[in-house]
Write an enzyme that holds these catalytic residues in place. Sequence first.
Site, mmCIF file in Angstrom:
data_model
loop_
_atom_site.group_PDB
_atom_site.id
_atom_site.type_symbol
_atom_site.label_atom_id
_atom_site.label_comp_id
_atom_site.label_asym_id
_atom_site.label_seq_id
_atom_site.Cartn_x
_atom_site.Cartn_y
_atom_site.Cartn_z
ATOM 1 N N HIS A 65 21.102 -24.326 -50.528
ATOM 2 C CA HIS A 65 20.072 -24.383 -49.473
ATOM 3 C C HIS A 65 20.643 -23.630 -48.261
ATOM 4 O O HIS A 65 20.966 -22.451 -48.370
ATOM 5 C CB HIS A 65 19.736 -25.858 -49.221
ATOM 6 C CG HIS A 65 18.533 -26.109 -48.354
ATOM 7 N ND1 HIS A 65 17.591 -25.167 -48.081
ATOM 8 C CD2 HIS A 65 18.123 -27.240 -47.696
ATOM 9 C CE1 HIS A 65 16.659 -25.680 -47.291
ATOM 10 N NE2 HIS A 65 16.964 -26.944 -47.038
ATOM 11 N N HIS A 87 14.319 -17.718 -55.035
ATOM 12 C CA HIS A 87 13.708 -18.747 -54.199
ATOM 13 C C HIS A 87 12.891 -19.692 -55.070
ATOM 14 O O HIS A 87 12.353 -19.278 -56.100
ATOM 15 C CB HIS A 87 12.789 -18.130 -53.133
ATOM 16 C CG HIS A 87 12.544 -19.053 -51.987
ATOM 17 N ND1 HIS A 87 11.540 -19.980 -51.998
ATOM 18 C CD2 HIS A 87 13.195 -19.218 -50.807
ATOM 19 C CE1 HIS A 87 11.575 -20.670 -50.864
ATOM 20 N NE2 HIS A 87 12.573 -20.223 -50.123
ATOM 21 N N ASP A 146 18.450 -15.515 -46.505
ATOM 22 C CA ASP A 146 19.886 -15.450 -46.254
ATOM 23 C C ASP A 146 20.519 -14.124 -46.655
ATOM 24 O O ASP A 146 21.712 -13.909 -46.433
ATOM 25 C CB ASP A 146 20.592 -16.564 -47.043
ATOM 26 C CG ASP A 146 20.136 -17.933 -46.611
ATOM 27 O OD1 ASP A 146 19.964 -18.125 -45.396
ATOM 28 O OD2 ASP A 146 19.939 -18.806 -47.475
HETATM 29 N N1 NMX Z 1 21.612 -15.632 -59.117
HETATM 30 C C1 NMX Z 1 21.902 -16.115 -60.336
HETATM 31 N N2 NMX Z 1 21.101 -16.967 -61.018
HETATM 32 C C2 NMX Z 1 19.932 -17.303 -60.427
HETATM 33 C C3 NMX Z 1 19.551 -16.817 -59.164
HETATM 34 C C4 NMX Z 1 20.448 -15.950 -58.496
HETATM 35 N N3 NMX Z 1 20.193 -15.471 -57.281
HETATM 36 N N4 NMX Z 1 18.333 -17.326 -58.834
HETATM 37 C C5 NMX Z 1 17.974 -18.133 -59.861
HETATM 38 N N5 NMX Z 1 18.946 -18.126 -60.812
HETATM 39 C C6 NMX Z 1 18.982 -18.931 -62.045
HETATM 40 C C7 NMX Z 1 19.004 -20.420 -61.669
HETATM 41 O O1 NMX Z 1 20.337 -20.852 -61.409
HETATM 42 C C8 NMX Z 1 18.420 -21.043 -62.907
HETATM 43 O O2 NMX Z 1 19.398 -21.075 -63.916
HETATM 44 P P1 NMX Z 1 19.544 -22.352 -64.917
HETATM 45 O O3 NMX Z 1 18.205 -22.469 -65.596
HETATM 46 O O4 NMX Z 1 20.666 -21.952 -65.808
HETATM 47 O O5 NMX Z 1 19.832 -23.532 -64.027
HETATM 48 C C9 NMX Z 1 17.372 -20.024 -63.336
HETATM 49 O O6 NMX Z 1 17.762 -18.785 -62.738
HETATM 50 C C10 NMX Z 1 15.968 -20.342 -62.873
HETATM 51 O O7 NMX Z 1 15.980 -20.584 -61.478
HETATM 52 P P2 NMX Z 1 14.664 -20.378 -60.605
HETATM 53 O O8 NMX Z 1 13.610 -21.267 -61.165
HETATM 54 O O9 NMX Z 1 14.377 -18.922 -60.494
HETATM 55 O O10 NMX Z 1 15.128 -20.860 -59.156
HETATM 56 P P3 NMX Z 1 15.319 -22.332 -58.581
HETATM 57 O O11 NMX Z 1 14.051 -22.728 -57.929
HETATM 58 O O12 NMX Z 1 15.914 -23.289 -59.572
HETATM 59 O O13 NMX Z 1 16.448 -22.088 -57.487
HETATM 60 C C11 NMX Z 1 17.524 -20.992 -55.695
HETATM 61 C C12 NMX Z 1 16.182 -21.377 -56.305
HETATM 62 C C13 NMX Z 1 17.293 -20.428 -54.302
HETATM 63 C C14 NMX Z 1 18.407 -22.275 -55.561
HETATM 64 C C15 NMX Z 1 18.209 -19.961 -56.612
HETATM 65 O O14 NMX Z 1 17.427 -18.785 -56.680
HETATM 66 C C16 NMX Z 1 19.631 -19.617 -56.174
HETATM 67 O O15 NMX Z 1 20.557 -20.359 -56.519
HETATM 68 N N6 NMX Z 1 19.808 -18.496 -55.401
HETATM 69 C C17 NMX Z 1 21.096 -18.135 -54.877
HETATM 70 C C18 NMX Z 1 21.436 -19.055 -53.709
HETATM 71 C C19 NMX Z 1 20.592 -18.751 -52.483
HETATM 72 O O16 NMX Z 1 20.459 -17.600 -52.066
HETATM 73 N N7 NMX Z 1 20.030 -19.831 -51.862
HETATM 74 C C20 NMX Z 1 19.272 -19.674 -50.587
HETATM 75 C C21 NMX Z 1 17.828 -20.098 -50.688
HETATM 76 C C22 NMX Z 1 17.159 -20.082 -49.337
HETATM 77 N N8 NMX Z 1 17.311 -21.373 -48.630
HETATM 78 O O17 NMX Z 1 17.411 -21.398 -47.443
HETATM 79 O O18 NMX Z 1 17.331 -22.448 -49.210
HETATM 80 C C1 MLT Z 2 13.785 -21.596 -46.895
HETATM 81 O O1 MLT Z 2 13.764 -21.493 -45.659
HETATM 82 O O2 MLT Z 2 13.665 -20.627 -47.658
HETATM 83 C C2 MLT Z 2 13.932 -22.940 -47.446
HETATM 84 O O3 MLT Z 2 14.239 -23.944 -46.620
HETATM 85 C C3 MLT Z 2 14.124 -23.103 -48.886
HETATM 86 C C4 MLT Z 2 12.826 -23.578 -49.461
HETATM 87 O O4 MLT Z 2 11.774 -23.285 -48.923
HETATM 88 O O5 MLT Z 2 12.916 -24.249 -50.512
#
Ligand code: NMX
Ligand code: MLT
Length: 387
Positions: free
Chosen positions: A226, A267, A322
């Site tokens: 997050h 995301h 980010d």
């Molecule tokens: N790099 C590698 N793997 C990824 C990424 C990425 N950037 N995005 C999604 N995946 C993987 C995820 O880990 C999951 O794998 P598994 O089924 O093995 O657990 C699979 O793809 C499906 O994930 P999604 O449904 O596309 O995404 P989810 O909603 O679960 O997660 C995030 C969203 C934001 C947690 C994920 O995209 C991520 O971990 N991104 C990198 C971290 C990041 O930049 N976070 C900041 C988000 C913004 N914020 O403020 O919160």
């Molecule tokens: C964002 O600002 O992207 C978030 O707090 C993450 C989200 O919307 O799930």
Amino acid sequence: MSNDDPVLFEIRQSHLNTGLRGIPVGTCRTSAVSPESGVSYGGYPVAELAELPSEDVIHLLLMKRLPTPLEAKAFAADLRRRASVPPKVFELLAALPREGHPMEWFIAGLLYLGMTGKTGDWMEDALNCIARTSAIAAAIFRIRGGWGDPIPPRADLAYAANFAHMLGAPEAHAQLPELLRFFHVLHMDHGGGNLSTFTGKAVASGHADVYVSLAASMASLYGPLHGRANQECLRFVKEVGTSEKPKVEAYVRKLLADGGKVFGFGHAVLRKEDPRAKVQYAFGEKHFANDPLVRTALALREIVPPILMENPKISNPYPNVDAVSGSLLHAAGLKDDNYYTVLFGWSRVVGIAAQIVDERVHMRDGKGVPIYRPRYVAEGQPEKHLS
Ligand code: NMX
Ligand code: MLT
């Protein structure tokens, strides 16, 4: 079920243990997140609001409309009047262990603020807390970072400019105040269901106060998936270490093959490039086009999405909020990435506080949302008896 009570979502077994992904749980009066066009506050696309002073956007999120010029002046003055923090809070912060992460300090700071100044009125506490978190966040940079004593706010400065002044960052670039102003606006709110906002509203639903609810929210924001992704993202950009496209591509492919995450991409809701990232990339291109980290972040913007698209499991291959924020903060003179999530928290406190006020004071004709209590289905627990 009557036509006035339409089915929004059908819950199936396969929805369990998915982190409530996509399941509607309430209404949000501050902002909306469209998978295609990103977040809007009160109907205004966030990229347009990024032009405004923080105070106007705080007013929008709390009062549900932009202020008139006269109201804007009075509201900014009101926030300034509320901004003073008891010296005891800074003394308490100074006693915290340096090993603690700045977000742990920020959580402690919110609790200290509550212990020394809560009123018990949801809106009053929300306004006071928003007014005072600038001083807390700035003091964390100064005390923990060894920059010196907290710097008092000035009566002649706007909210974000005052924050830049209170930071007194030793290596500040001339663009830092402007970067902090729009960083603040861009990060204030993101719908009702992001983890930190959801957490804060859940805690407040038990009628805890604004300060402890926000402290709980900030604990959620601290997680690297997050808010702490902004810190992790800069580390990742540094590790990539080049803006030469073939080298960047090779780095990303190896990272994914080793099971790593590409920070700053993906995301839970968005399905296009985050408009908040777009605003930040444009600022980077304009002011920091020769900065090596900004150049790497710009190269990643081009190279990562097609690679992530190769994995059908990844719902969104595009940059999120980010992706470049850390590179910009670094270029503008805030070099230590450990503090970046505090800046996210300083901003997000606004939207969460506004949503807490809505759920406690306005929803359900003023009765408020009842205590959160979703149902969990028991698993692997056949009936047993001790004798
Ligand atoms: N790099 C590698 N793997 C990824 C990424 C990425 N950037 N995005 C999604 N995946 C993987 C995820 O880990 C999951 O794998 P598994 O089924 O093995 O657990 C699979 O793809 C499906 O994930 P999604 O449904 O596309 O995404 P989810 O909603 O679960 O997660 C995030 C969203 C934001 C947690 C994920 O995209 C991520 O971990 N991104 C990198 C971290 C990041 O930049 N976070 C900041 C988000 C913004 N914020 O403020 O919160
Ligand atoms: C964002 O600002 O992207 C978030 O707090 C993450 C989200 O919307 O799930």
